[in-house]
Enzyme design. Structure first.
Site, PDB file in Angstrom:
ATOM      1  N   GLU A  66      -6.032 -11.019  -1.036  1.00  0.00           N
ATOM      2  CA  GLU A  66      -6.830 -10.796   0.183  1.00  0.00           C
ATOM      3  C   GLU A  66      -8.318 -10.726  -0.134  1.00  0.00           C
ATOM      4  O   GLU A  66      -9.055  -9.938   0.473  1.00  0.00           O
ATOM      5  CB  GLU A  66      -6.394  -9.501   0.881  1.00  0.00           C
ATOM      6  CG  GLU A  66      -4.907  -9.442   1.205  1.00  0.00           C
ATOM      7  CD  GLU A  66      -4.473  -8.190   1.967  1.00  0.00           C
ATOM      8  OE1 GLU A  66      -5.357  -7.453   2.478  1.00  0.00           O
ATOM      9  OE2 GLU A  66      -3.264  -7.948   2.057  1.00  0.00           O
ATOM     10  N   HIS A 112     -10.300  -6.442  -1.721  1.00  0.00           N
ATOM     11  CA  HIS A 112     -11.335  -6.337  -0.684  1.00  0.00           C
ATOM     12  C   HIS A 112     -12.546  -5.695  -1.352  1.00  0.00           C
ATOM     13  O   HIS A 112     -12.587  -4.483  -1.547  1.00  0.00           O
ATOM     14  CB  HIS A 112     -10.842  -5.485   0.483  1.00  0.00           C
ATOM     15  CG  HIS A 112      -9.756  -6.154   1.267  1.00  0.00           C
ATOM     16  ND1 HIS A 112      -9.997  -7.263   2.053  1.00  0.00           N
ATOM     17  CD2 HIS A 112      -8.431  -5.904   1.355  1.00  0.00           C
ATOM     18  CE1 HIS A 112      -8.857  -7.661   2.611  1.00  0.00           C
ATOM     19  NE2 HIS A 112      -7.892  -6.859   2.204  1.00  0.00           N
ATOM     20  N   GLU A 162       0.814  -1.229   0.000  1.00  0.00           N
ATOM     21  CA  GLU A 162       0.000   0.000   0.000  1.00  0.00           C
ATOM     22  C   GLU A 162       0.845   1.276   0.000  1.00  0.00           C
ATOM     23  O   GLU A 162       0.592   2.185   0.785  1.00  0.00           O
ATOM     24  CB  GLU A 162      -0.963  -0.025   1.198  1.00  0.00           C
ATOM     25  CG  GLU A 162      -1.845  -1.257   1.207  1.00  0.00           C
ATOM     26  CD  GLU A 162      -2.659  -1.436   2.507  1.00  0.00           C
ATOM     27  OE1 GLU A 162      -2.581  -0.564   3.385  1.00  0.00           O
ATOM     28  OE2 GLU A 162      -3.369  -2.454   2.613  1.00  0.00           O
ATOM     29  N   ASP A 206     -12.092 -10.686  -0.241  1.00  0.00           N
ATOM     30  CA  ASP A 206     -13.337 -10.928   0.476  1.00  0.00           C
ATOM     31  C   ASP A 206     -14.398 -10.016  -0.123  1.00  0.00           C
ATOM     32  O   ASP A 206     -14.075  -9.065  -0.831  1.00  0.00           O
ATOM     33  CB  ASP A 206     -13.216 -10.790   2.006  1.00  0.00           C
ATOM     34  CG  ASP A 206     -12.580  -9.521   2.506  1.00  0.00           C
ATOM     35  OD1 ASP A 206     -12.506  -8.536   1.736  1.00  0.00           O
ATOM     36  OD2 ASP A 206     -12.155  -9.496   3.678  1.00  0.00           O
ATOM     37  N   ASN A 219       1.999  -5.056  -3.229  1.00  0.00           N
ATOM     38  CA  ASN A 219       0.651  -5.507  -2.902  1.00  0.00           C
ATOM     39  C   ASN A 219      -0.187  -4.291  -2.504  1.00  0.00           C
ATOM     40  O   ASN A 219       0.279  -3.410  -1.788  1.00  0.00           O
ATOM     41  CB  ASN A 219       0.776  -6.486  -1.709  1.00  0.00           C
ATOM     42  CG  ASN A 219      -0.537  -7.112  -1.285  1.00  0.00           C
ATOM     43  OD1 ASN A 219      -1.219  -7.728  -2.099  1.00  0.00           O
ATOM     44  ND2 ASN A 219      -0.884  -6.990  -0.007  1.00  0.00           N
TER      45      ASN A 219
HETATM   46  O1  9MR Z   1      -7.122  -8.466   8.696  1.00  0.00           O
HETATM   47  C1  9MR Z   1      -6.224  -7.590   9.351  1.00  0.00           C
HETATM   48  C2  9MR Z   1      -6.809  -7.174  10.688  1.00  0.00           C
HETATM   49  O2  9MR Z   1      -6.828  -8.265  11.585  1.00  0.00           O
HETATM   50  C3  9MR Z   1      -6.004  -6.034  11.282  1.00  0.00           C
HETATM   51  O3  9MR Z   1      -6.622  -5.588  12.473  1.00  0.00           O
HETATM   52  C4  9MR Z   1      -5.899  -4.916  10.243  1.00  0.00           C
HETATM   53  C5  9MR Z   1      -5.137  -3.725  10.792  1.00  0.00           C
HETATM   54  O4  9MR Z   1      -4.636  -2.908   9.797  1.00  0.00           O
HETATM   55  O5  9MR Z   1      -5.248  -5.413   9.073  1.00  0.00           O
HETATM   56  C6  9MR Z   1      -6.011  -6.387   8.434  1.00  0.00           C
HETATM   57  O6  9MR Z   1      -5.351  -6.833   7.259  1.00  0.00           O
HETATM   58  C7  9MR Z   1      -5.102  -5.851   6.246  1.00  0.00           C
HETATM   59  C8  9MR Z   1      -3.873  -6.298   5.480  1.00  0.00           C
HETATM   60  O7  9MR Z   1      -2.791  -6.496   6.330  1.00  0.00           O
HETATM   61  C9  9MR Z   1      -3.505  -5.309   4.383  1.00  0.00           C
HETATM   62  N1  9MR Z   1      -4.616  -5.048   3.518  1.00  0.00           N
HETATM   63  C10 9MR Z   1      -5.874  -4.695   4.172  1.00  0.00           C
HETATM   64  C11 9MR Z   1      -6.240  -5.760   5.216  1.00  0.00           C
HETATM   65  C12 9MR Z   1      -7.596  -5.468   5.828  1.00  0.00           C
HETATM   66  O8  9MR Z   1      -7.550  -4.280   6.553  1.00  0.00           O
END
Ligand code: 9MR
Length: 378
Positions: free
Chosen positions: A289, A260, A181, A291, A224
């Site tokens: 990722e 997402h 990101e 969903d 990513n």
């Molecule tokens: O799924 C992850 C969640 O448990 C954490 O609290 C969150 C905090 O930033 O991050 C989520 O995973 C993220 C991933 O690392 C990067 N892309 C977005 C995902 C969803 O927020």
């Protein structure tokens, strides 16, 4: 590398008309006594259904938002969860357990326990691992974000972290999300939010890839991001950046779309074109990722129409990846609503994964499986 894949509209429609069958994963008929005459009997699990060389992954729940929930760590404590994780998937991504705040909580202390367990679990289950992540603006420990370091010290901190973490799992991680990101929605580098780019300049991105490559020459190194499921300002920015880096022989091997998605918005129809553009640049691509969240009715239960729409999005995302030769890794961000990040982050939204909180498979699960089975045939 796969050569030719195609998905027929007819089988897709069939997959989407499947009801939400109350078959829990523990009642998986592929595990035993039932000998089915059905040609796909051996391919009942997602990982088996996939074409050779194509891995189907999931995030492994733990850390992050899970720490604030009133359940014990899913990966270590939920037997049903572990069983489905091992049975259905051929790739795993630590959801939080390799992020800086988790794996490097104090400047002179690493916490490898959970990451080690996940990598061991993966090997026992013949799964590959996606490492996530090394250079990001989020989930960094306070000692780093609020520390008072010179540029030289910061550079050394990043280099040591990458060498230590990537080096520890060298040869055991298939793909690393080296940079996560780094662009905002408008396609501008996050020069304020991202501590590394802010303090050390954009050149640090190339260094991060070089250090990761030195630490594990076999791992495929990725950029990513989310919001890159189309040809848009953000993917244009990645395209230009990566083209430049590859010209300078920086070891960048892949570009991945997190995906997402939400049924509030249409399916991003440019996903396949976008992946193909990076493929043509000589990169591997991946969905990392996926969903598909939705606005839940007051009952909290999705309607049949919502589940069908969700299944359609899952299937379209998979088909886009299957259609691109170098897209060989397809990961969903958790497989059960029991542990999904979505309801915690988006009020009123949920049901984003392919199984309910009770591990009942939704139409999205069957849509993925049918699409994989079909692709396997071609
Ligand atoms: O799924 C992850 C969640 O448990 C954490 O609290 C969150 C905090 O930033 O991050 C989520 O995973 C993220 C991933 O690392 C990067 N892309 C977005 C995902 C969803 O927020």
């Amino acid at each position: 590398m796969r050569h030719f894949r195609f998905i027929t509209a007819a089988f897709t429609a069939a997959a989407l008309t499947l009801p939400l069958v109350a078959t829990s994963a523990s009642a998986d008929p592929s595990r035993g006594h039932q000998s089915s005459p059905h040609a796909h009997a051996r391919y009942d699990r997602l990982r088996q259904a996939a074409p050779d060389g194509f891995v189907v992954g999931t995030a492994v729940a733990g850390g992050g938002h899970h720490l604030e929930q009133d359940y014990p760590d899913p990966f270590t404590s939920d037997k049903e969860y572990r069983k489905v994780l091992g049975q259905q998937f051929s790739s795993v991504s630590p959801e939080n357990q390799m992020k800086w705040e988790y794996i490097h909580p104090e400047q002179n202390r690493y916490n490898f326990a959970m990451a080690d367990d996940i990598v061991d679990f993966a090997e026992r289950h013949h799964q590959v691992v996606r490492g996530h992540t090394l250079l990001w603006h989020s989930q960094n420990p306070t000692w780093l974000e609020e520390g008072d370091f010179s540029d030289t010290e910061l550079r050394t901190i990043l280099r040591k972290h990458i060498k230590t973490v990537v080096g520890r799992y060298a040869g055991r991680i298939q793909q690393w999300d080296v940079a996560n990101e780094i662009f905002d929605e408008a396609g501008n580098l996050r020069t304020e939010e991202n501590i590394w780019i802010r303090e050390l300049g954009p050149g640090i991105i190339a260094d991060a890839f070089r250090w990761a490559h030195e630490a594990d020459p076999k791992a495929k190194l990725f950029f990513n991001d989310y919001g890159v499921e189309d040809v848009n300002a953000k993917t244009d920015a990645y395209y230009e950046l990566i083209k430049g880096l590859r010209k300078q022989r920086v070891p960048v091997h892949g570009f991945s779309s997190q995906a997402h998605l939400s049924t509030r918005y249409g399916f991003p129809g440019g996903l396949e074109d976008s992946l193909r553009r990076f493929d043509e640049l000589g990169l591997e691509t991946a969905i990392t990722e996926l969903d598909v969240r939705m606005d839940l009715p007051e009952s909290g239960e999705p309607t049949g129409a919502q589940l069908r729409q969700q299944a359609d999005y899952y299937q379209q995302a998979l088909s886009a990846c299957l259609a691109v030769d170098g897209c060989d890794s397809f990961t969903i961000w958790g497989f059960t609503d029991k542990y999904s990040w979505v309801p915690v982050f988006f009020e009123g939204e949920g049901s984003a994964t392919v199984m309910t909180g009770e591990f009942v498979r939704k139409p999205a699960f069957f849509a993925l499986r049918s699409a994989l089975q079909e692709a396997r045939k071609h």
